[in-house]
Write a protein that holds these residues in place. Structure first.
Motif, PDB file in Angstrom:
ATOM      1  N   GLN A  51       0.830  -1.203   0.000  1.00  0.00           N
ATOM      2  CA  GLN A  51       0.000   0.000   0.000  1.00  0.00           C
ATOM      3  C   GLN A  51       0.869   1.259   0.000  1.00  0.00           C
ATOM      4  N   PHE A  52       0.363   2.285  -0.668  1.00  0.00           N
ATOM      5  CA  PHE A  52       1.050   3.569  -0.725  1.00  0.00           C
ATOM      6  C   PHE A  52       0.724   4.389   0.524  1.00  0.00           C
ATOM      7  N   ASN A  53       1.519   5.405   0.761  1.00  0.00           N
ATOM      8  CA  ASN A  53       1.276   6.338   1.859  1.00  0.00           C
ATOM      9  C   ASN A  53       0.301   7.402   1.371  1.00  0.00           C
ATOM     10  N   VAL A  54      -1.003   7.114   1.502  1.00  0.00           N
ATOM     11  CA  VAL A  54      -2.045   8.001   0.982  1.00  0.00           C
ATOM     12  C   VAL A  54      -2.682   8.789   2.121  1.00  0.00           C
ATOM     13  N   LEU A  55      -2.703  10.113   1.977  1.00  0.00           N
ATOM     14  CA  LEU A  55      -3.329  10.991   2.955  1.00  0.00           C
ATOM     15  C   LEU A  55      -4.582  11.607   2.336  1.00  0.00           C
ATOM     16  N   SER A  56      -5.597  11.805   3.140  1.00  0.00           N
ATOM     17  CA  SER A  56      -6.814  12.465   2.645  1.00  0.00           C
ATOM     18  C   SER A  56      -7.446  13.256   3.773  1.00  0.00           C
ATOM     19  N   GLY A  57      -8.367  14.132   3.412  1.00  0.00           N
ATOM     20  CA  GLY A  57      -9.066  14.934   4.411  1.00  0.00           C
ATOM     21  C   GLY A  57      -8.182  15.931   5.122  1.00  0.00           C
ATOM     22  N   LEU A  58      -7.126  16.388   4.449  1.00  0.00           N
ATOM     23  CA  LEU A  58      -6.212  17.340   5.081  1.00  0.00           C
ATOM     24  C   LEU A  58      -6.848  18.726   5.192  1.00  0.00           C
ATOM     25  N   SER A  59      -6.570  19.377   6.283  1.00  0.00           N
ATOM     26  CA  SER A  59      -6.988  20.771   6.439  1.00  0.00           C
ATOM     27  C   SER A  59      -6.069  21.653   5.607  1.00  0.00           C
ATOM     28  N   LYS A  60      -6.440  22.911   5.483  1.00  0.00           N
ATOM     29  CA  LYS A  60      -5.607  23.864   4.735  1.00  0.00           C
ATOM     30  C   LYS A  60      -4.198  23.919   5.312  1.00  0.00           C
ATOM     31  N   GLN A  61      -4.097  24.030   6.627  1.00  0.00           N
ATOM     32  CA  GLN A  61      -2.794  24.143   7.261  1.00  0.00           C
ATOM     33  C   GLN A  61      -1.980  22.858   7.101  1.00  0.00           C
ATOM     34  N   ALA A  62      -2.648  21.712   7.229  1.00  0.00           N
ATOM     35  CA  ALA A  62      -1.948  20.428   7.098  1.00  0.00           C
ATOM     36  C   ALA A  62      -1.434  20.240   5.675  1.00  0.00           C
ATOM     37  N   LEU A  63      -2.234  20.652   4.703  1.00  0.00           N
ATOM     38  CA  LEU A  63      -1.800  20.544   3.304  1.00  0.00           C
ATOM     39  C   LEU A  63      -0.577  21.415   3.052  1.00  0.00           C
ATOM     40  N   ILE A  64      -0.626  22.643   3.519  1.00  0.00           N
ATOM     41  CA  ILE A  64       0.503  23.554   3.336  1.00  0.00           C
ATOM     42  C   ILE A  64       1.757  22.995   4.004  1.00  0.00           C
ATOM     43  N   GLU A  65       1.596  22.434   5.191  1.00  0.00           N
ATOM     44  CA  GLU A  65       2.740  21.851   5.905  1.00  0.00           C
ATOM     45  C   GLU A  65       3.367  20.721   5.089  1.00  0.00           C
ATOM     46  N   GLN A  66       2.524  19.850   4.520  1.00  0.00           N
ATOM     47  CA  GLN A  66       3.028  18.733   3.727  1.00  0.00           C
ATOM     48  C   GLN A  66       3.759  19.214   2.481  1.00  0.00           C
TER      49      GLN A  66
END
Length: 210
Positions: A51-66
């Motif tokens: 399985q891949f490292n898949v992220l979802s449902g990120l907040s605006k701040q979490a997305l920017i951090e990533q």
């Protein structure tokens, strides 16, 4: 490096392209921003060890951090939903390559005009040109010319096309039933679909020098 698949229009093959590119490029992080979380679902079909490292449902701040704090040499792939949103615009703004899957009918010009305008607005806000590379997807295998769309692209401010095309082939859905890209599934790894995706991955790698 950050690769974003985006288009204001749905049903153009973003998730299929994202899954198959992920299979080859093996990004360190995959971010699923589609409202239906299709990549999350497809990823769950895979064997746990694959399985891949898949992220979802990120907040605006979490997305920017990533996206802003990606380590040197790390690769992130973002699958945006078929709609315009603040989160999708953030992903596009911070990307190194924007891939714009699109079909080849005349109505596609309307969708691309809208996305070209979106890219123009993001470019103005960022103070630097943001350009998208149009990938013709779900086209007839024998289709080689896309005169109507190419005529528009020749005059678009923020869009140009990729050389590779991804024709409609049943092998994509066959492989996706197991959460796999066509280059990994035993029944499709030597197919025309696998050849097409390998060509796309090579073109993307050359553009990003990876």
């Amino acid at each position: 490096m950050i690769i974003v698949l985006a288009h204001n229009k749905g049903g153009v093959g973003k998730t299929t392209t994202a899954l198959n590119l992920t299979e080859i490029l093996k990004p360190d992080i995959v971010i699923d921003q589609d409202a239906h979380s299709n990549l999350v679902t497809l990823n769950s079909f895979r064997e746990p060890s694959a399985q891949f490292n898949v992220l979802s449902g990120l907040s605006k701040q979490a997305l920017i951090e990533q996206l802003k704090h990606t380590e040197q040499g790390k690769l992130i792939l973002v699958d945006c939903g078929g709609f315009d949103s603040e989160l999708n615009r953030i992903a596009v703004a911070l990307s190194d390559l924007v891939i714009v899957p699109a079909n080849d009918d005349i109505t596609e010009v309307i969708g691309l005009k809208s996305f070209d305008k979106t890219l123009s607005e993001i470019s103005k806000e960022m103070g630097t040109p943001i350009n998208g590379r149009v990938l013709f997807t779900r086209v007839h295998p024998r289709r080689k010319k896309f005169d109507d769309v190419e005529s528009f692209l020749n005059n678009a401010k923020h869009l140009s096309r990729l050389t590779t095309t991804i024709p409609t082939r049943k092998d994509y859905s066959k492989a996706a039933l197991d959460g796999l890209g066509v280059t990994a599934h035993p029944k499709t790894k030597y197919s025309d679909a696998a050849r097409d995706i390998n060509a796309l991955a090579d073109e993307v790698s050359a553009l990003l020098n990876i």
